[in-house]
Enzyme design. Structure first.
Site, PDB file in Angstrom:
ATOM      1  N   ASP A  42     -17.602 -29.835  11.313  1.00 23.09           N
ATOM      2  CA  ASP A  42     -17.252 -28.425  11.209  1.00 23.09           C
ATOM      3  C   ASP A  42     -16.207 -28.308  10.101  1.00 23.09           C
ATOM      4  O   ASP A  42     -15.250 -29.086  10.060  1.00 23.09           O
ATOM      5  CB  ASP A  42     -16.658 -27.965  12.535  1.00 23.09           C
ATOM      6  N   ASP A 136     -15.686 -14.017  -5.788  1.00 30.47           N
ATOM      7  CA  ASP A 136     -16.434 -14.509  -6.965  1.00 30.47           C
ATOM      8  C   ASP A 136     -15.475 -15.217  -7.928  1.00 30.47           C
ATOM      9  O   ASP A 136     -14.932 -14.578  -8.797  1.00 30.47           O
ATOM     10  CB  ASP A 136     -17.121 -13.336  -7.653  1.00 30.47           C
ATOM     11  N   GLU A 170     -18.381 -19.768 -16.298  1.00 33.79           N
ATOM     12  CA  GLU A 170     -19.644 -19.214 -15.763  1.00 33.79           C
ATOM     13  C   GLU A 170     -19.773 -17.756 -16.156  1.00 33.79           C
ATOM     14  O   GLU A 170     -20.851 -17.278 -16.492  1.00 33.79           O
ATOM     15  CB  GLU A 170     -19.690 -19.354 -14.237  1.00 33.79           C
TER      16      GLU A 170
HETATM   17  N1  TRP Z   1     -21.420 -14.955 -10.576  1.00 35.44           N
HETATM   18  C1  TRP Z   1     -22.677 -14.240 -10.525  1.00 35.44           C
HETATM   19  C2  TRP Z   1     -22.659 -13.203 -11.629  1.00 35.44           C
HETATM   20  O1  TRP Z   1     -21.598 -12.700 -11.951  1.00 35.44           O
HETATM   21  C3  TRP Z   1     -22.852 -13.557  -9.206  1.00 35.44           C
HETATM   22  C4  TRP Z   1     -24.261 -13.356  -8.879  1.00 35.44           C
HETATM   23  C5  TRP Z   1     -25.002 -12.272  -9.078  1.00 35.44           C
HETATM   24  C6  TRP Z   1     -25.089 -14.326  -8.279  1.00 35.44           C
HETATM   25  N2  TRP Z   1     -26.261 -12.477  -8.630  1.00 35.44           N
HETATM   26  C7  TRP Z   1     -26.344 -13.730  -8.131  1.00 35.44           C
HETATM   27  C8  TRP Z   1     -24.872 -15.619  -7.864  1.00 35.44           C
HETATM   28  C9  TRP Z   1     -27.378 -14.426  -7.566  1.00 35.44           C
HETATM   29  C10 TRP Z   1     -25.921 -16.313  -7.290  1.00 35.44           C
HETATM   30  C11 TRP Z   1     -27.173 -15.714  -7.150  1.00 35.44           C
HETATM   31  O2  TRP Z   1     -23.690 -12.895 -12.198  1.00 35.44           O
HETATM   32 ZN    ZN Z   2     -19.322 -13.276 -11.378  1.00 31.35          ZN
END
Ligand code: TRP
Ligand code: ZN
Length: 316
Positions: A42, A136, A170
């Site tokens: 867990d 996020d 990212e």
């Molecule tokens: N970090 C992603 C973004 O800003 C968030 C996101 C949007 C995402 N759609 C997603 C992450 C689908 C995983 C799957 O675009």
């Molecule tokens: Zn994002």
């Protein structure tokens, strides 16, 4: 939060249906199940949330964000790296340049296991410039960290080699993860058995979405959620919008979890998961209000436990 041992054993044995049918006979069903080499632990929600608080403090102390090329990003990476180093990981910081600023990926290898079968779990650690990025993607970053620390606490010695990753940039277009995949030797790409991605797993009005990619990985996540009685849906809010995409393009089996971004929860989804229909899964997506207040604890807890379950199951 603790999932009972019997429920976990039943889930692991694929006996969720039997458990539901037999009601009070759960313990009997579990005890007749084959015993497992090592049950996934867990993951303590309080520990995951403690990491989120640290990331929030880092953002607050650095202009309100943890974005690529800003001080808050490097401070986030240093926090995670220190925890991993203290837990016995071999950590590597991979440097790259994006939009004229230096970015960093953090890679953590757990010593041992078959180097020809690498199981990876990763998450992006950068926020957008407009906010602290706690859902996020402090959520995925903290859950991956706590799973790595759980591996160390358990001194888990799986058959396969475990590697954890935190990606930079990212939010600039999957820059860090793409850089990592592009720099892998061809042979090393084919040695990665699975890449599991965790991006936004504590959305305040959550859905429970599983990536519809590699069937075995997808099944592993679904088995976990079936075992705890939580329905899931396939992730459709933008396939290719996170760090699994470069791995998938390189032919690596991928999967992951997601609780939703700016799309609105439907009435049918609110009926099955609770929450508010007609409202975004995350109303603070890419905003300054993506703080520690922007987290659904139940979703973060379930997804953290599902993450650990998948890491254990796929690496043994
Ligand atoms: N970090 C992603 C973004 O800003 C968030 C996101 C949007 C995402 N759609 C997603 C992450 C689908 C995983 C799957 O675009
Ligand atoms: Zn994002």
């Amino acid at each position: 939060m603790k999932l009972s041992v019997s429920a976990r054993a039943a889930a692991a044995a694929g006996m969720a249906t039997a458990m539901l049918l037999t009601g009070g006979a759960v313990a009997d069903a579990a005890s007749s199940a084959p015993s497992r080499a090592a049950a996934a632990p867990d993951i303590p929600l309080a520990s995951v949330k403690a990491h989120l608080s640290q990331l929030q403090s880092i953002a607050t102390a650095n202009g309100g964000n943890r974005a690529h090329g800003r001080a808050g990003y490097k401070a986030s990476l240093d926090y995670i790296k220190a925890r991993l180093d203290a837990a016995g990981y071999t950590t590597t910081v991979q440097q790259f340049t994006a939009s004229g600023r230096t970015g960093y990926n953090l890679i953590a290898d757990w010593p041992g296991g078959d180097a020809n079968q690498v199981v990876m779990a990763g998450s992006h650690l950068d926020s957008v410039a407009s906010g602290p990025g706690i859902n996020d993607n402090g959520s995925g970053s903290s859950a991956v960290l706590e799973t790595a620390l759980a591996v160390s606490r358990a001194q888990y010695r799986p058959t396969k080699h475990l590697r954890f990753a935190w990606w930079g940039a990212e939010e600039l277009g999957l820059v860090g993860s793409r850089y990592y995949v592009n720099r892998l030797a061809t042979g090393d790409r084919s040695r990665i058995s699975a890449y599991l991605n965790f991006d936004m797993i504590g959305s305040p009005n959550p859905g429970y979405f599983v990536y519809d990619d590699d069937p075995a990985i997808e099944k592993t996540f679904k088995d976990y959620f079936t075992g705890i009685g939580v329905p899931t849906e396939i992730e459709t809010e933008g396939d290719g919008r996170s760090d699994h995409a470069p791995f998938k393009s390189a032919g690596v089996p991928v999967g992951g979890l997601f609780t939703g971004a700016s799309r609105a929860k439907t009435a049918a989804q609110a009926a099955k998961w609770g929450g508010t229909a007609g409202q975004a899964f995350d109303r603070c997506y890419h905003s300054s209000c993506d703080t520690t207040a922007n987290i659904n604890d139940t979703a973060l807890n379930r997804n953290s436990d599902a993450l650990a379950y998948a890491v254990w199951e796929l690496s043994e």
